[in-house]
Motif scaffolding. Structure first.
Motif, mmCIF file in Angstrom:
data_model
loop_
_atom_site.group_PDB
_atom_site.id
_atom_site.type_symbol
_atom_site.label_atom_id
_atom_site.label_comp_id
_atom_site.label_asym_id
_atom_site.label_seq_id
_atom_site.Cartn_x
_atom_site.Cartn_y
_atom_site.Cartn_z
ATOM 1 N N ALA A 67 0.815 -1.206 0.000
ATOM 2 C CA ALA A 67 0.000 0.000 0.000
ATOM 3 C C ALA A 67 0.851 1.260 0.000
ATOM 4 N N ILE A 68 0.372 2.263 -0.734
ATOM 5 C CA ILE A 68 0.909 3.619 -0.656
ATOM 6 C C ILE A 68 -0.186 4.509 -0.082
ATOM 7 N N PHE A 69 0.088 5.123 1.057
ATOM 8 C CA PHE A 69 -0.824 6.054 1.699
ATOM 9 C C PHE A 69 -0.437 7.456 1.220
ATOM 10 N N THR A 70 -1.405 8.215 0.731
ATOM 11 C CA THR A 70 -1.138 9.529 0.145
ATOM 12 C C THR A 70 -1.924 10.597 0.883
ATOM 13 N N SER A 71 -1.236 11.625 1.357
ATOM 14 C CA SER A 71 -1.868 12.717 2.106
ATOM 15 C C SER A 71 -2.109 13.916 1.203
ATOM 16 N N PHE A 72 -3.316 14.499 1.301
ATOM 17 C CA PHE A 72 -3.654 15.726 0.592
ATOM 18 C C PHE A 72 -3.590 16.933 1.512
ATOM 19 N N ALA A 73 -3.107 16.733 2.730
ATOM 20 C CA ALA A 73 -2.971 17.830 3.691
ATOM 21 C C ALA A 73 -1.500 17.958 4.072
ATOM 22 N N GLY A 74 -1.187 17.775 5.341
ATOM 23 C CA GLY A 74 0.193 17.893 5.771
ATOM 24 C C GLY A 74 1.016 16.668 5.423
ATOM 25 N N PRO A 75 2.329 16.745 5.640
ATOM 26 C CA PRO A 75 3.191 15.581 5.421
ATOM 27 C C PRO A 75 2.731 14.391 6.252
ATOM 28 N N VAL A 76 2.962 13.204 5.742
ATOM 29 C CA VAL A 76 2.609 11.982 6.467
ATOM 30 C C VAL A 76 3.532 11.816 7.671
ATOM 31 N N ASP A 77 2.958 11.482 8.808
ATOM 32 C CA ASP A 77 3.755 11.142 9.986
ATOM 33 C C ASP A 77 4.203 9.691 9.821
ATOM 34 N N ARG A 78 5.312 9.519 9.126
ATOM 35 C CA ARG A 78 5.766 8.161 8.793
ATOM 36 C C ARG A 78 6.113 7.360 10.040
ATOM 37 N N ALA A 79 6.697 7.997 11.027
ATOM 38 C CA ALA A 79 7.086 7.273 12.242
ATOM 39 C C ALA A 79 5.856 6.678 12.916
ATOM 40 N N GLN A 80 4.782 7.457 13.002
ATOM 41 C CA GLN A 80 3.564 6.948 13.631
ATOM 42 C C GLN A 80 2.918 5.866 12.787
ATOM 43 N N MET A 81 2.840 6.091 11.480
ATOM 44 C CA MET A 81 2.226 5.105 10.595
ATOM 45 C C MET A 81 2.998 3.783 10.639
ATOM 46 N N ARG A 82 4.314 3.874 10.639
ATOM 47 C CA ARG A 82 5.144 2.671 10.668
ATOM 48 C C ARG A 82 4.988 1.944 12.004
#
Length: 440
Positions: free
Chosen positions: A284-299
């Motif tokens: 999966a690729i998660f794509t944000s239309f607002a702020g940058p993705v919080d990769r640390a939290q998502m991971r």
């Protein structure tokens, strides 16, 4: 009714199979970029029933080769990265990312053997944290300008997980809008402040009702399906009252992916990459239309459920997917925790390694599943007739944008115009300027 022969055609992916021939006409997400990072960027890969080795050379170039050394078939996944390529530990034969033999050091001085040896290689492209491979013999198709590929790295996050069943039954969950009202039902809606990175926990566009409430209280969606240049568009319409309809717009991205909303700000583009006939990875690729993705939290959220280095699910058939009868009675419909990937995993793995579709009875909510199977069968027939399969082929593919996907509350009488306006508003406010949508 699906026959046993049709089911076999739809599910088999190896070389020489009709289904495998279709899949080799499309890019396959064989690994995450994270898997070829670090001190030793070499990774064994199994895809479409074949074995490969993926590596990044000393200059940072990616290569994908057949895994067996052409000398005496030793495993190149145990090779050494040195001297501009991947060297087999057995006799030191060296190959670059294109499969060119650079050295056969055990041969006599002056030997020209190396010039006559070539290891089969495959085109690879890195996009948004995912490494895609073209495993067919024809010229690769262009990538579409979809949002997941157009967004900057700061606004995407990639992850994956193993599912122990055939790829098609895993994909079919993603184009089945009705199951979410049951399989992903939560008896309490939870705190929206804790919804980040979790599907079905936030509110829809234009609503203060959490998706958990909408799915739970309105379990009978009207399903509509239309053909598109990328596959199918699927509408799930839930009548909230006489004046308001909840609209969920999702897409199939033929042949192995779907594009769905995750929240008002984020979308998910998810492939089901066949490892072989009986296993697949969701990628999966998660794509944000607002702020940058919080990769640390998502991971961190996903590593609660998956173990490295092979992205194996911690909840699986060996531990009953974490099933808790008390939880099933009081908090979740499945009793298998809050991770919807676990719910989906149970649903599709419980069908068997390869679902026997001769025993199923499709219902009115399965319109998209039936339509997608027809697309697959037509694609197989096209190849057998000497034509390229439809969808995502040719130069026009590179101009495809979107695809539009959203959860929103809409006026019942104008829902078709409203969801498009909601998509346009979100895209217009995005800080990274998504490509313009074609007329829909």
């Amino acid at each position: 009714m699906i026959t046993a022969e049709q089911n076999d055609r739809l599910t088999r992916v190896g070389p020489g199979t009709p289904g495998g021939a279709v899949l080799r006409h499309y890019w396959q997400p064989i690994a995450l970029a994270d898997e070829v990072a670090g001190e030793r960027p070499i990774r064994p890969v199994r895809a479409l029933g074949q074995n490969f080795v993926l590596f990044r050379d000393e200059a940072g170039n990616l290569g994908l080769l057949d895994r067996d050394c052409p000398h005496r078939n030793a495993d190149l996944a145990f090779g050494r990265l040195e001297d501009g390529g991947l060297r087999c530990p057995f006799h030191g034969w060296l190959f670059d990312t294109k499969g060119t033999c650079l050295d056969t050091p055990a041969e006599p001085e002056g030997s020209t053997l190396c010039q006559r040896i070539r290891q089969k290689s495959y085109p690879v492209v890195e996009r948004s944290g995912v490494i895609f491979a073209w495993l067919g013999d024809m010229e690769p198709a262009p990538f579409p300008a979809f949002d997941c590929f157009a967004a900057p790295d700061t606004h995407t996050f990639a992850f994956k997980g193993l599912i122990e069943c055939n790829w098609l039954q895993a994909l079919e969950v993603g184009i089945d809008p009705a199951h979410a009202s049951f399989l992903h039902r939560f008896f309490e809606d939870g705190d929206e402040a804790e919804a980040y990175g979790k599907q079905f926990r936030a509110t829809s566009d234009g609503s203060d009702l959490p998706m958990t409430y909408v799915l739970r209280e309105f379990p009978r969606p009207r399903i509509e399906v239309e053909n598109t240049d990328h596959g199918l568009r699927v509408y799930a319409l839930r009548e909230i009252n006489e004046k308001t309809t909840h609209v969920r717009v999702t897409n199939s991205f033929f042949p192995t992916a779907f594009v769905i909303p995750m929240s008002a700000e984020m979308t998910i583009t998810q492939w089901h990459m066949p490892v072989d006939d009986e296993n697949c990875y969701w990628v999966a690729i998660f794509t944000s239309f607002a702020g940058p993705v919080d990769r640390a939290q998502m991971r961190a959220q996903r590593l609660d459920s998956y173990s490295l280095p092979d992205y194996l699910p911690k909840k699986n058939a060996t531990n009953d997917y974490g099933f808790d009868p008390h939880e099933q009675a009081h908090s979740t419909y499945t009793g298998m925790g809050e991770d919807i990937n676990v719910h989906d995993q149970w649903a599709v793995e419980s069908q068997g390694r390869i679902q026997d579709r001769t025993r199923e009875h499709l219902a009115s909510t399965d319109k998209a599943i039936a339509a997608n199977r027809r697309l697959l069968l037509r694609a197989m027939a096209a190849i057998e007739e000497g034509r390229r399969p439809p969808l995502m082929q040719g130069e026009a593919t590179g101009a495809l944008t979107g695809p539009s996907t959203i959860d929103c509350m809409a006026p019942a009488e104008t829902w078709e115009a409203h969801w498009k306006q909601a998509v346009a508003r979100r895209r217009g406010a995005a800080p990274w300027a998504p490509p313009a949508l074609a007329a829909e």
